[in-house]
Motif scaffolding. Sequence first.
Motif: not given
Length: 134
Positions: A107-134
């Motif tokens: 995930v840290s390796a650039p995918t194109r020449p001269g490219g730079k990778r970033v990592l997105l860290e998403v902290r969950v605030r809330r689970w809207l649906l967790a396996g059950t349609a509502q």
Amino acid sequence: MSDPVNEPESAVRLRLAEEKNVWLCTVRPDGSAHVTPVWFVCRGSRWWIGADHGSVKVGNIRKEPRVSLALEDGRFPVVAEGDASLIRDGFPREVVAAFERKYGWDVSAPTRPGGKRVLLEVRVRRWLLAGTAQ
């Protein structure tokens, strides 16, 4: 519906470990949605997504960190809302290793020449649906 403070149930955690794609929704500067499928790893209530630093999603997150995530299977939906942070350097080793195990991908390796990778860290605030349609 899972409690927003707690981790999702074990069946949902298993799906998060096994499923390959999640739809990431970011907010464009004009307020419209930008939705794209991405590879991910999930640890507890944190999602990790690799991206090119020049991508639309990264530009959107720089201005508006609120995001939504949804697994592809609409019959058994898993949807979360959270706040994304950009990690530019020093990717956590355990996250890089998790991407390698799940996808055979550095995930840290650039995918194109001269490219730079970033990592997105998403902290969950809330689970809207967790396996059950509502």
